[in-house]
Write a protein that holds these residues in place. Sequence first.
Motif, PDB file in Angstrom:
ATOM      1  N   THR A 283     -28.913  14.571 -59.158  1.00 28.49           N
ATOM      2  CA  THR A 283     -27.582  13.980 -58.975  1.00 28.49           C
ATOM      3  C   THR A 283     -27.599  12.470 -59.145  1.00 28.49           C
TER       4      THR A 283
ATOM      5  N   ILE B  14     -26.060  11.184 -62.395  1.00 31.06           N
ATOM      6  CA  ILE B  14     -24.644  11.375 -62.694  1.00 31.06           C
ATOM      7  C   ILE B  14     -23.888  10.053 -62.607  1.00 31.06           C
TER       8      ILE B  14
ATOM      9  N   MET C  75     -17.859  12.584 -62.788  1.00 28.39           N
ATOM     10  CA  MET C  75     -17.583  14.007 -62.694  1.00 28.39           C
ATOM     11  C   MET C  75     -16.167  14.255 -63.216  1.00 28.39           C
TER      12      MET C  75
ATOM     13  N   TRP D 269     -19.067   8.876 -59.939  1.00 22.55           N
ATOM     14  CA  TRP D 269     -19.904   9.463 -58.897  1.00 22.55           C
ATOM     15  C   TRP D 269     -19.826   8.651 -57.613  1.00 22.55           C
TER      16      TRP D 269
ATOM     17  N   ALA E 142     -20.244  17.270 -65.314  1.00 24.63           N
ATOM     18  CA  ALA E 142     -20.891  16.013 -64.932  1.00 24.63           C
ATOM     19  C   ALA E 142     -21.441  15.318 -66.170  1.00 24.63           C
TER      20      ALA E 142
ATOM     21  N   TYR F  48     -19.517  15.407 -71.613  1.00 24.51           N
ATOM     22  CA  TYR F  48     -20.075  15.873 -70.345  1.00 24.51           C
ATOM     23  C   TYR F  48     -21.251  16.799 -70.637  1.00 24.51           C
TER      24      TYR F  48
END
Length: 124
Positions: free
Chosen positions: A28, A31, A34, A53, A98, A111
């Motif tokens: 994560t 990222i 999103m 994010w 993401a 994405y």
Amino acid sequence: QVQLVESGGGLVQAGGSLRLSCAASGRTSSIYRMGWFRQAPGKEREFVATITWRGDLTYYADFVKGRFTISRDNAKNTVYLQMNILKPEDTAVYYCAAAPRAGFSTTPGTYDYWGQGTQVTVSS
């Protein structure tokens, strides 16, 4: 790799509300933003909303402004889509996505990671 799992879809009457959740796991830290997209039968996947994010910037498709709100919970690595005043034309499979790249984009191709989708059906 980043894994995304959506939940919260269902059947609701027009004018009602639903809240979708997207739980992120894995890398994560990679990222940047999103997004939520949706795809109705026979139609192309379309952009709904996006959030950084960090949660400091948001952007919405015109057709959901004033009705949908995107947000995130840093502690839970989860992004939400609060959908109010739902209309039958909002019926679709909703996908969470993401992207590691900086900048806002409404294009699905930008994405890298996608969830499996959750069905939202709005009856008239």
